[in-house]
Design an enzyme around this catalytic site. Structure first.
Site, PDB file in Angstrom:
ATOM      1  N   ILE A 162       0.715  -1.206  -0.064  1.00  0.00           N
ATOM      2  CA  ILE A 162       0.173   0.087  -0.030  1.00  0.00           C
ATOM      3  C   ILE A 162       0.807   1.239   0.069  1.00  0.00           C
ATOM      4  O   ILE A 162       0.991   2.040   1.001  1.00  0.00           O
ATOM      5  CB  ILE A 162      -0.957   0.083   1.064  1.00  0.00           C
ATOM      6  CG1 ILE A 162      -1.662  -1.455   1.368  1.00  0.00           C
ATOM      7  CG2 ILE A 162      -2.180   1.195   1.130  1.00  0.00           C
ATOM      8  CD1 ILE A 162      -2.514  -1.534   2.594  1.00  0.00           C
ATOM      9  N   PRO A 163       1.651   1.468  -1.253  1.00  0.00           N
ATOM     10  CA  PRO A 163       2.368   2.750  -1.186  1.00  0.00           C
ATOM     11  C   PRO A 163       1.451   3.931  -1.132  1.00  0.00           C
ATOM     12  O   PRO A 163       0.524   3.795  -1.735  1.00  0.00           O
ATOM     13  CB  PRO A 163       2.986   2.641  -2.658  1.00  0.00           C
ATOM     14  CG  PRO A 163       2.058   1.604  -3.560  1.00  0.00           C
ATOM     15  CD  PRO A 163       1.639   0.805  -2.305  1.00  0.00           C
ATOM     16  N   HIS A 164       1.899   4.881  -0.305  1.00  0.00           N
ATOM     17  CA  HIS A 164       1.172   6.240  -0.255  1.00  0.00           C
ATOM     18  C   HIS A 164       1.979   7.289  -0.046  1.00  0.00           C
ATOM     19  O   HIS A 164       3.221   7.261   0.556  1.00  0.00           O
ATOM     20  CB  HIS A 164       0.300   5.877   0.891  1.00  0.00           C
ATOM     21  CG  HIS A 164       0.706   5.577   2.240  1.00  0.00           C
ATOM     22  ND1 HIS A 164       1.252   4.314   2.516  1.00  0.00           N
ATOM     23  CD2 HIS A 164       0.987   6.157   3.270  1.00  0.00           C
ATOM     24  CE1 HIS A 164       1.691   4.130   3.611  1.00  0.00           C
ATOM     25  NE2 HIS A 164       1.803   5.590   4.521  1.00  0.00           N
ATOM     26  N   GLY A 165       1.424   8.560  -0.358  1.00  0.00           N
ATOM     27  CA  GLY A 165       2.252   9.801  -0.283  1.00  0.00           C
ATOM     28  C   GLY A 165       1.088  10.979  -0.083  1.00  0.00           C
ATOM     29  O   GLY A 165      -0.005  10.845  -0.649  1.00  0.00           O
TER      30      GLY A 165
END
Length: 149
Positions: A65-68
């Site tokens: 769950i890559p996030h930014g």
């Protein structure tokens, strides 16, 4: 809040072409750019890579769950991808990731960002859902599973 609330069909990638972590991030961000959204792809990748340096977003069970946060966004965007073969995402359990939910959020509004991450995490705890996600045969089947019309 449902997992489908922040999903649109143009941001669901049934089969990721990429085989490495950096390439997956780029492919998913590029899918957003391809929808006509104006933003700096390299800056977005910088934000995502900076987050990965803090600790992998490969949480285990084949999930990443890559996030930014991006200042150019006005609302949360979720990009979904699947890799049948899996990608080494430096996951906590050291297993390849096959399910990807990228969450990009505006700089302000951390509460909504966290709610979306929590909802995705809750849905992905369901082993039957994860297996159905991996086993989908085409994009429409994946869209149906995700509740996206």
């Amino acid at each position: 809040m449902n997992i489908s609330d922040n999903l649109v069909k143009d941001l669901v990638i049934h089969e990721l072409a990429s085989s490495g972590k950096a390439e997956v991030l780029k492919e998913m961000v590029s899918a957003l750019k391809a929808t006509g959204f104006e933003f700096d792809v390299e800056k977005a990748l910088g934000v995502l890579n900076d987050r990965e340096k803090l600790g992998t977003t490969g949480i285990g069970d084949g999930i990443a769950i890559p996030h930014g946060k991006l200042e150019c966004l006005e609302e949360i965007v979720v990009i979904v991808g699947r890799s049948r073969d899996g990608v080494d995402f430096e996951s906590l359990d050291m297993k390849p990731c096959k399910i990807f939910f990228m969450v990009l959020a505006p700089e302000q509004g951390a509460g909504a960002h966290l709610k979306v991450l929590a909802q995705i995490s809750r849905q992905l705890k369901d082993e039957a859902f994860r297996q159905a996600f991996i086993d989908t045969n085409d994009k429409q089947e994946l869209l149906n599973l995700l509740g996206v019309s």
